[in-house]
Design an enzyme around this catalytic site. Structure first.
Site, PDB file in Angstrom:
ATOM      1  N   THR A  37      52.244  15.066  59.023  1.00  0.00           N
ATOM      2  CA  THR A  37      53.273  14.082  59.367  1.00  0.00           C
ATOM      3  C   THR A  37      52.883  12.678  58.918  1.00  0.00           C
ATOM      4  O   THR A  37      53.739  11.808  58.808  1.00  0.00           O
ATOM      5  CB  THR A  37      53.558  14.064  60.873  1.00  0.00           C
ATOM      6  OG1 THR A  37      52.330  13.834  61.589  1.00  0.00           O
ATOM      7  CG2 THR A  37      54.163  15.387  61.339  1.00  0.00           C
ATOM      8  N   TYR A 143      53.906  20.782  74.807  1.00  0.00           N
ATOM      9  CA  TYR A 143      53.261  19.566  74.310  1.00  0.00           C
ATOM     10  C   TYR A 143      52.582  18.803  75.445  1.00  0.00           C
ATOM     11  O   TYR A 143      51.417  18.405  75.344  1.00  0.00           O
ATOM     12  CB  TYR A 143      54.284  18.674  73.605  1.00  0.00           C
ATOM     13  CG  TYR A 143      53.770  17.287  73.302  1.00  0.00           C
ATOM     14  CD1 TYR A 143      52.727  17.095  72.403  1.00  0.00           C
ATOM     15  CD2 TYR A 143      54.338  16.166  73.915  1.00  0.00           C
ATOM     16  CE1 TYR A 143      52.248  15.819  72.125  1.00  0.00           C
ATOM     17  CE2 TYR A 143      53.867  14.892  73.640  1.00  0.00           C
ATOM     18  CZ  TYR A 143      52.824  14.719  72.758  1.00  0.00           C
ATOM     19  OH  TYR A 143      52.341  13.459  72.490  1.00  0.00           O
ATOM     20  N   ASN A 172      56.618   5.137  75.197  1.00  0.00           N
ATOM     21  CA  ASN A 172      57.344   5.398  73.952  1.00  0.00           C
ATOM     22  C   ASN A 172      57.068   4.261  72.973  1.00  0.00           C
ATOM     23  O   ASN A 172      57.611   3.168  73.100  1.00  0.00           O
ATOM     24  CB  ASN A 172      58.844   5.535  74.229  1.00  0.00           C
ATOM     25  CG  ASN A 172      59.193   6.925  74.701  1.00  0.00           C
ATOM     26  OD1 ASN A 172      58.694   7.360  75.753  1.00  0.00           O
ATOM     27  ND2 ASN A 172      60.009   7.623  73.950  1.00  0.00           N
ATOM     28  N   VAL A 186      63.076   6.959  68.650  1.00  0.00           N
ATOM     29  CA  VAL A 186      64.499   6.634  68.553  1.00  0.00           C
ATOM     30  C   VAL A 186      64.745   5.288  67.882  1.00  0.00           C
ATOM     31  O   VAL A 186      65.772   5.102  67.233  1.00  0.00           O
ATOM     32  CB  VAL A 186      65.203   6.664  69.937  1.00  0.00           C
ATOM     33  CG1 VAL A 186      65.172   8.053  70.524  1.00  0.00           C
ATOM     34  CG2 VAL A 186      64.594   5.654  70.887  1.00  0.00           C
ATOM     35  N   VAL A 187      63.808   4.351  68.013  1.00  0.00           N
ATOM     36  CA  VAL A 187      64.008   3.048  67.385  1.00  0.00           C
ATOM     37  C   VAL A 187      64.080   3.209  65.866  1.00  0.00           C
ATOM     38  O   VAL A 187      64.966   2.653  65.216  1.00  0.00           O
ATOM     39  CB  VAL A 187      62.881   2.072  67.789  1.00  0.00           C
ATOM     40  CG1 VAL A 187      63.020   0.754  67.021  1.00  0.00           C
ATOM     41  CG2 VAL A 187      62.924   1.810  69.299  1.00  0.00           C
ATOM     42  N   PHE A 203      70.872  11.426  73.074  1.00  0.00           N
ATOM     43  CA  PHE A 203      70.649  12.563  73.959  1.00  0.00           C
ATOM     44  C   PHE A 203      70.557  12.075  75.407  1.00  0.00           C
ATOM     45  O   PHE A 203      70.186  10.941  75.671  1.00  0.00           O
ATOM     46  CB  PHE A 203      69.384  13.316  73.544  1.00  0.00           C
ATOM     47  CG  PHE A 203      69.505  13.980  72.200  1.00  0.00           C
ATOM     48  CD1 PHE A 203      70.213  15.165  72.065  1.00  0.00           C
ATOM     49  CD2 PHE A 203      68.945  13.401  71.065  1.00  0.00           C
ATOM     50  CE1 PHE A 203      70.355  15.776  70.821  1.00  0.00           C
ATOM     51  CE2 PHE A 203      69.077  14.007  69.824  1.00  0.00           C
ATOM     52  CZ  PHE A 203      69.781  15.186  69.703  1.00  0.00           C
ATOM     53  N   ARG A 210      63.296   5.421  79.010  1.00  0.00           N
ATOM     54  CA  ARG A 210      61.916   5.497  78.568  1.00  0.00           C
ATOM     55  C   ARG A 210      61.255   4.128  78.737  1.00  0.00           C
ATOM     56  O   ARG A 210      61.917   3.119  78.923  1.00  0.00           O
ATOM     57  CB  ARG A 210      61.833   5.932  77.092  1.00  0.00           C
ATOM     58  CG  ARG A 210      62.404   7.314  76.797  1.00  0.00           C
ATOM     59  CD  ARG A 210      61.573   8.424  77.386  1.00  0.00           C
ATOM     60  NE  ARG A 210      62.068   9.748  77.039  1.00  0.00           N
ATOM     61  CZ  ARG A 210      62.919  10.467  77.781  1.00  0.00           C
ATOM     62  NH1 ARG A 210      63.372   9.965  78.927  1.00  0.00           N
ATOM     63  NH2 ARG A 210      63.298  11.669  77.392  1.00  0.00           N
ATOM     64  N   GLY A 267      62.944  20.533  77.288  1.00  0.00           N
ATOM     65  CA  GLY A 267      61.640  19.902  77.461  1.00  0.00           C
ATOM     66  C   GLY A 267      61.675  18.394  77.565  1.00  0.00           C
ATOM     67  O   GLY A 267      60.635  17.755  77.787  1.00  0.00           O
TER      68      GLY A 267
END
Length: 311
Positions: A37, A143, A172, A186-187, A203, A210, A267
């Protein structure tokens, strides 16, 4: 003599910022990353890069024995909740066995490890907000479970060895270099979609909350925690809804786009907010970047990155 440090996940979003901070402080830094990643473009040209999977014991040991680190920052992880649900075995292999491998390698050089864990995914739903470190974890996903197991190894190895390993439970995190292509962040995701003029999906119907903390604040806490045993929430204690994040970024983007509303995915938490007072008390750390200012600046930094990718 030059001080040495290893950053696992050093080509990732947060890890690359840790690498930059250490280099600026005069360290010789080796970023360990398999680029699953992480991105090569994230790695500072003055850092060494070892293309190694932390589950590969022999390759990891070779890097540690070559570098002989004085400090270790362990950010390499499988960090996606939905991936952990689909493939819990791989999630466990990376986040638990990989962490054990790092601890064993660091221990041979008496190097303290800072382990980055999760906050919300660890504590679960229905807990006091802001949530302190004393709250017994109740993870909703593999996770979260694997990160809790990793924490247990870190704390046990610290007690057994006397090396002051630290656990940092992150809120976050957002900021420049965050990828818009994953499930989290999300940002970055919203920024990319607003830049493209498309409608993001909120969502939890936009009501999920958060604790958003800027990456520069996170890095300063990780650096402060190095060499101090303990468990620390790295957060702001400010609860912000996904809808409010969208509004901040939409205003900065200057576009007229309405979001798509959808239920939470498997989750995912309804609410999350953490108490960082232990980090303030023990490490002298507190967040310095307010969410409005941080997100507005991040939008423009990310847009610059998106534009560079297109060219």
């Amino acid at each position: 003599m030059t001080r040495t440090a290893i950053v696992t996940g050093g080509a990732g979003f947060i890890g690359s910022h840790v690498v930059d901070s250490l280099l600026a402080d005069g360290y010789r830094v080796t970023a360990v990353d398999d680029l699953t990643t992480g991105r090569l473009s994230n790695v500072n040209e003055n850092a060494d890069l070892a293309l190694v999977d932390i589950t590969d014991v022999s390759a990891l040991d070779e890097v540690f024995d070559d570098v002989q680190p004085e400090r270790v920052f362990h950010l390499g992880a499988q960090s996606m909740v939905t991936v952990s649900v689909k493939d819990p075995a791989r999630d466990c292999e990376v986040n638990v066995r990989g962490t054990l491998n790092v601890l064993e390698a660091a221990g041979r050089h008496d190097a303290p490890v800072v382990f980055t864990s999760t906050g919300g995914a660890l504590y679960g739903d229905g807990v006091p907000l802001p949530t302190p470190e004393t709250q017994i974890p109740a993870p909703l996903s593999p996770y979260g479970a694997s990160k809790w197991a990793g924490e247990s190894y870190v704390r046990t190895w610290a007690l057994a060895s006397g090396i002051p390993h630290a656990v940092c439970r992150l809120g976050n995190v957002y900021g420049p270099r965050q990828s818009p292509h994953g499930e989290a962040g999300v940002v970055a995701i919203f920024s990319r979609m607003l830049w493209d003029g498309t409608a993001p999906t909120l969502f939890g119907f936009g009501d999920a909350t958060r604790d958003y903390v800027h990456v520069h604040d996170v890095v300063s806490c990780l650096r402060a925690a190095s060499g101090t045993a303990g468990v620390f929430n790295v957060a702001t204690s400010v609860e912000t809804s996904v809808r409010d994040v969208f509004k901040i970024l939409r205003e900065e983007a200057g576009v007229d786009v309405d979001p798509v509303l959808a239920p939470l995915r498997e989750g995912e938490l309804t609410r999350s907010c953490m108490d960082p007072s232990n980090a303030r008390r023990v490490l002298g750390w507190k967040p310095s970047i307010p969410i409005q200012r941080g997100m507005r600046a991040t939008y423009h930094e990310l847009v610059s990155e998106f534009g560079a990718e297109v060219k």
